[in-house]
Design an enzyme around this catalytic site. Structure first.
Site, PDB file in Angstrom:
ATOM      1  CD  GLU A   1      -2.899   1.015   2.415  1.00  0.00           C
ATOM      2  OE1 GLU A   1      -3.716   1.945   2.580  1.00  0.00           O
ATOM      3  OE2 GLU A   1      -2.831   0.028   3.185  1.00  0.00           O
TER       4      GLU A   1
ATOM      5  N   GLY B   1      -7.978   5.171   7.697  1.00  0.00           N
ATOM      6  CA  GLY B   1      -8.808   4.991   8.871  1.00  0.00           C
ATOM      7  C   GLY B   1      -8.221   4.016   9.869  1.00  0.00           C
ATOM      8  CB  ALA B   2      -7.516   0.612   9.819  1.00  0.00           C
ATOM      9  CB  SER B   3      -2.782   1.193   8.605  1.00  0.00           C
ATOM     10  OG  SER B   3      -3.044   1.353   7.218  1.00  0.00           O
ATOM     11  CB  THR B   4      -0.204   5.982   9.383  1.00  0.00           C
ATOM     12  OG1 THR B   4       0.554   7.016   8.727  1.00  0.00           O
ATOM     13  CG2 THR B   4       0.634   5.432  10.528  1.00  0.00           C
ATOM     14  CD  GLN B   5      -0.082   2.464   5.102  1.00  0.00           C
ATOM     15  OE1 GLN B   5      -0.500   1.757   6.026  1.00  0.00           O
ATOM     16  NE2 GLN B   5      -0.872   3.301   4.453  1.00  0.00           N
TER      17      GLN B   5
END
Length: 506
Positions: free
Chosen positions: A133, A166-170
């Site tokens: 992602e 909404g659920a993760s960061t990269q």
């Protein structure tokens, strides 16, 4: 040379934790070094995450958006048009907590897609990793910024990618070849060039899951106040003053909370919780810092904690693009693309001081920019501390290296475009007549234009010389005529004297 044919089409489904985007892409049949120059044709928004999809509702979930996308594919390209679906952090969470349910959801989606006219390969429908992602988002940005070519061999020319869902960061950025053995570094080949890209994803640190963790912290600290028979609204410093929020135990049913103390009690379905916003900036920032502190995260009992020390020290030396919720938060703070660290914080303070009535008034005035303004106090302080304390943008100078935006050249930023670009080398080009690739053709066109200009110059110069020579010849001819006139009588008299007898003179 490549093969020229009708444009190729494909649909990419970005299946997020709160909604899905169905995006139609196309690219010329002729690729550039096996990579397609992809452009976005259209996008369609589907409400609800893929985790809620079942065999009974999958058709109604996708039907409208797929109908629109398929209707835009020309007849000559329909037989080869593929569909790719990538489920992101929401499904990654479900897969970790209930693999059976996750597999059922993906199987339902795959079965539905096979009822469409698209080419569906089993390997193209599934859950993608946080690393993929992040890398796909990096490709999107650098393709749209046209740095895929110019950045070759120049690390600081490419843009880094900051993604917040909404659920993760990269966080993703290019590194030197010397880091090729790092476990979080991937080697990419795009348009004939190689890149080494670092990408790290942090599960449970998207804004929705972080918001639930914040509320869970409040419940932990005041459990005796909310679990008794005389339950009173719980003060929430990160919500606008006067805002009332009602949640149930079901709202906390997420893998990101299951390991914390009192989790089983908090998640009981019959429980109801009432929160009252107090709009207290300093208290809210304290909670935001706690959520991002590794030691306190572990002490709370969470098994998913964020650790900024694992990120290489390259962040401050390059430009970054912050998109998705990074950009949405900046938009709520009325930040136009770039700002300083101190300015961002001052704007967040002002936003946290707004009453709920004022927030509603602003939303009515500008629904586009302020659609989630009631949650933006928490989100802005969460983003501020993440960028400063986790991602290393801890000075005004480094902060100005971050550009907040949702689009480049009318194309929406996200992982799907980069995912599509990277996949084009696996989608075969059709047969046709030979044609030159874009870059060599453009170069030949420039050379031809230069040759034409030089040729015209020579012709004009030649005409000028011819005109000049003609004038000189006219002058020379005139001079010859005058000389002949001058010498002809004298020559005639001399010849007459030579023909007379010598007796004329003694």
């Amino acid at each position: 040379m490549e093969q020229d044919r009708a444009a190729a089409y494909a649909i990419v489904v970005d299946a997020g934790s709160t909604h899905s985007d169905v995006i139609l892409y196309k690219w010329p049949g002729a690729k550039v070094n096996n990579t397609g120059e992809v452009v976005q044709v259209s996008t369609c928004y589907v409400t609800g995450g893929l985790a809620q999809v079942t065999t009974s509702n999958v058709s109604s979930y996708f039907k409208e958006c797929f109908g629109r996308a398929e209707g835009q594919i020309p007849p000559e390209s329909q037989a080869t048009a593929e569909v790719l679906l990538g489920a992101t952090a929401g499904m990654r969470m479900l897969n970790s907590s209930d693999p059976s349910q996750a597999n059922k959801a993906i199987a339902s989606v795959r079965d539905y897609l096979r009822t469409t006219d698209m080419v569906v390969k089993e390997s193209n429908v599934g859950i993608i990793s946080g690393s993929i992602e992040g890398i796909s988002g990096w490709i999107t940005i650098n393709f749209l910024k046209d740095t895929i070519y110019s950045a070759v061999g120049h690390l600081n020319s490419s843009w880094g990618a900051l993604d917040l869902g909404g659920a993760s960061t990269q966080i993703t950025f290019e590194v030197s070849e010397s880091m090729h053995s790092h476990p979080l570094v991937t080697k990419l080949k795009l348009f004939g060039h190689q890149f080494h890209v670092f990408s790290q994803s942090f599960q449970c640190y998207g804004v929705v899951q972080a918001g639930l963790r914040y509320k869970a912290l409040l419940l932990q600290e005041h459990w005796n106040d909310v679990s008794g028979p005389n339950q009173q609204p719980l003060n929430s410093p990160c919500d606008p003053f006067g805002r009332k929020i009602l949640l149930t135990g079901d709202d906390f049913q997420t893998p990101c909370l299951k390991s914390i103390n009192l989790a089983s009690k908090i998640m009981e379905s019959h429980r109801n919780y009432s929160f009252l916003g107090t709009g207290n900036y300093s208290e809210c920032e304290s909670y935001a810092k706690r959520l991002l502190d590794l030691t306190q995260c572990r002490a709370t009992g969470w098994d998913k904690c964020i650790n900024g020390s694992s990120i290489p020290d390259y962040v401050g030396d390059r430009k970054f693009m912050g998109f998705a919720s990074f950009a949405y938060v900046a938009n709520a703070l009325q930040i136009n693309k770039t700002t300083t660290k101190s300015s961002f914080l001052e704007r967040a303070k002002r936003l946290c001081s707004l009453s709920y009535d004022k927030v509603l008034e602003m939303k009515l005035t500008d629904k586009t920019n302020f659609k989630d303004l009631e949650n933006s106090c928490f989100k802005s302080l969460f983003v501020y501390n993440m960028l400063s304390n986790i991602y290393g943008f801890n000075t005004d100078e480094k902060w100005t290296n971050v550009k907040f935006t949702t689009k480049i050249s009318h194309a929406t930023l996200g992982w799907s475009l980069g995912y599509m670009i990277n996949a084009t080398d696996k989608i075969a080009a059709g047969a046709g007549v030979p044609t030159l690739r874009t870059v060599p053709f453009a170069l030949l066109l420039v050379l031809f234009a230069m040759f034409l200009i030089i040729s015209i110059g020579f012709v004009m110069h030649g005409i000028k010389l011819r005109k000049s020579s003609s004038y000189q010849r006219q002058i020379a001819t005139r001079m010859d005529e005058e000389i002949v006139k001058f010498i002809t009588p004298q020559s005639h008299h001399h010849l007459q004297n030579q023909n007379q007898p010598n007796g004329g003179y003694s």
